[in-house]
Design a protein around this motif. Sequence first.
Motif, short mmCIF file in Angstrom:
data_model
loop_
_atom_site.label_atom_id
_atom_site.label_comp_id
_atom_site.label_asym_id
_atom_site.label_seq_id
_atom_site.Cartn_x
_atom_site.Cartn_y
_atom_site.Cartn_z
N UNK B 235 0.80 -0.90 -0.45
CA UNK B 235 0.46 0.50 -0.02
C UNK B 235 1.56 1.46 -0.36
N UNK B 236 0.44 2.19 -1.03
CA UNK B 236 1.60 3.53 -1.13
C UNK B 236 2.88 3.09 -1.98
N UNK B 237 2.66 2.26 -2.43
CA UNK B 237 4.05 2.32 -3.14
C UNK B 237 4.10 1.82 -4.17
N UNK B 238 4.94 3.10 -5.17
CA UNK B 238 4.40 3.73 -6.34
C UNK B 238 4.87 2.38 -7.55
N UNK B 266 -10.16 -14.98 -9.99
CA UNK B 266 -9.24 -16.25 -8.91
C UNK B 266 -7.62 -16.10 -9.37
N UNK B 267 -7.45 -16.31 -10.33
CA UNK B 267 -5.87 -16.60 -10.56
C UNK B 267 -5.25 -15.01 -9.95
N UNK B 268 -5.65 -14.30 -10.10
CA UNK B 268 -4.46 -12.85 -9.65
C UNK B 268 -5.34 -13.07 -8.16
N UNK B 269 -6.17 -13.72 -7.73
CA UNK B 269 -6.85 -12.99 -5.53
C UNK B 269 -5.46 -14.46 -5.50
N UNK B 270 -5.56 -15.27 -6.07
CA UNK B 270 -4.85 -16.52 -5.42
C UNK B 270 -2.49 -15.99 -5.51
N UNK B 271 -2.72 -15.07 -6.47
CA UNK B 271 -1.42 -14.49 -6.25
C UNK B 271 -1.27 -13.58 -5.43
N UNK B 272 -2.45 -13.22 -4.98
CA UNK B 272 -1.85 -12.40 -4.01
C UNK B 272 -2.16 -12.48 -2.47
N UNK B 273 -2.89 -14.18 -2.01
CA UNK B 273 -2.77 -14.17 -0.91
C UNK B 273 -1.11 -15.40 -1.15
N UNK B 274 -1.09 -15.71 -2.42
CA UNK B 274 0.44 -16.48 -1.96
C UNK B 274 1.61 -15.10 -1.65
N UNK B 275 1.23 -14.53 -2.60
CA UNK B 275 2.09 -12.93 -1.87
C UNK B 275 2.49 -12.95 -1.09
N UNK B 278 4.18 -14.57 1.73
CA UNK B 278 5.30 -14.73 2.32
C UNK B 278 5.89 -12.88 2.30
N UNK B 279 5.26 -12.55 2.15
CA UNK B 279 4.75 -10.75 2.53
C UNK B 279 3.86 -10.28 2.68
N UNK B 280 3.60 -9.79 4.17
CA UNK B 280 2.52 -9.92 5.04
C UNK B 280 2.29 -8.29 4.09
N UNK B 281 2.99 -7.73 3.37
CA UNK B 281 2.63 -6.03 3.95
C UNK B 281 2.92 -5.85 2.06
N UNK B 282 3.10 -6.70 0.73
CA UNK B 282 3.39 -6.56 -0.19
C UNK B 282 4.56 -6.48 -1.04
#
Lengths: 234, 286
Positions: B235-238, B266-275, B278-282
């Motif tokens: 969040x907030x990162x360009x 579904x694919x993008x949400x899965x990607x989001x969950x995976x990220x 491992x990196x809770x802040x994105x």
Amino acid sequence: MLEIEGIQVYYGDLQVLWDISLKIDSGEIVSIVGANGAGKTTLLKTISGLLHPRSGRLRFLGEPIENKSPAQIVEAGISHIPEGRKLFTTLTVLENLELGAYVPKARQKRKETLARVFRLFPILEERKYQIAGTLSGGEQQMLAIGRGLMALPRLLLLDEPSLGLAPQVVKNMFEVIKEVNRFGTTILLVEQNIFHALGISTRGYVLQNGRIVLEGTGAELLQNIHVQKAYLGL
Amino acid sequence: MTSLLLQAIASGFLMGGVYGLMATGLTLIFGVMKVVNLAHGEMMMLGMAISYWLFTLAGIDPYLSIPVSIFLLFLLGFFIQRFLINPILHASEHMQILVTLGVSLILANSALLLWGPNIRSVTTSYSLETLWIGEIVLDLPRVVAFLFALFFTFLLYLLLKKTELGKAIRASADNPEAALLVGIEVNRIYPISFGIGAACVGASGSLIIPFYDLTPHVGPPFTMVAFTIIILGGMGSLSGALIGGLLVGVAESVGAILLSSSLKSVASTTLLVLVLLFKPRGLFGK
Ligand SMILES: Nc1ncnc2c1ncn2[C@@H]1O[C@H](COP(=O)(O)OP(=O)(O)OP(=O)(O)O)[C@@H](O)[C@H]1O
Ligand SMILES: [Mg+2]
């Protein structure tokens, strides 16, 4: 230079400063000391326009400033270096300094002032492209002072500059403050470190529960038994 | 199958560039003011509509109407912040959410009222032109959209890094009280930042109208995508918004061929969950 007459300051309904009056002459170093929660930071915020008094007057160089915005007050010549430094931690050292000279009057002279600040703090020049948040505590305080000086203040408000610094660094810090004063900037200093602060001050005020309970020269206050009782625990 | 996959990756990447610009607007608004703009998708819809109507009524090519979208969306964002959000900026967060949700409903329903529920599209002389790169075929309008989107993202980056205004915006985002103390009028910076964020998404709308159908309710999926991107990117990162945009674009388009096109999110949400596992802040979150 700065005259404060009977200001009352509130946070919402909570009164924090009661009938404060004080005066600072050009060229002085004036200290405000007092226990945690006495209202020192609140007083500085009121001078720099982050807070406005409910009543009472503030005059700077003869002009009333109690209703001015922080930007107008910086422009008028007061620079406030806040408690806890409040750097732009994600920006570089250089960007922090440039932003210190944001108001038009200071912006015109940004280059010359920057050279002066780098002469005062060579370490900042070495680190100018470093992200401010990664500086050491002492360097961060140097940067906070440097950023404040970039606004070309006539009066510098310093809120606990020695907070969290090692003793040796604290000594340097007070040397720097004296030097800044020697170059013509008047200083209002808030400190817990009252030995050092009163030691370099021409005068001081003791703030207790939002009221000024004592004033005098630095040496007088240091000797004053009330100070010793209240703040040294003797 | 591999060429189909390559094809999906390539076209997803192109759309991802536009997603990146759109999400950059959202992340700027969030980063500076901590405001969650639920009307982001509707602002995209407005960008599309501005270019659609200028094309349909006045014959102006959608690429030429980009500046109009940028300008009008800037004004819209500026005034939304100035008159609706600034007064409640220090109220609790759900208040802001109600305001931006309200704006999104008003925008979508005004569009419905003004030009009805029909699906509208722009057909230009170059709408069906393609470019071949080896085995892969790319639609020309998507390539143009991608290039423009990167260009605008770069311009925004320059604005934020190099100009006085940009530095003041970053300072206000970093530490509002310190910004006030150096003399930045933070209350003036906020509407400008919101305007710039809205202008980014407005430009994105104009860029996709040559190949994306306009309806009054096209907005919410874009809002979803934009939020997926900025949470994924940080969040907030360009840079997070741009990289996140490209990743989500590719994930959606690969998901669409591997699963089905209705399941692309579904694919993008899965990607989001995976990220986030491992990196809770994105990816670029601090
Ligand atoms: N934003 C605020 N809202 C309400 N009360 C506040 C706020 N900020 C400070 N106070 C209260 O005002 C009083 C004075 O606070 P202030 O920060 O001015 O003290 P201080 O002398 O600077 O203390 P310290 O030495 O701990 O920095 C305290 O009782 C504090 O709890
Ligand atoms: Mg304090």
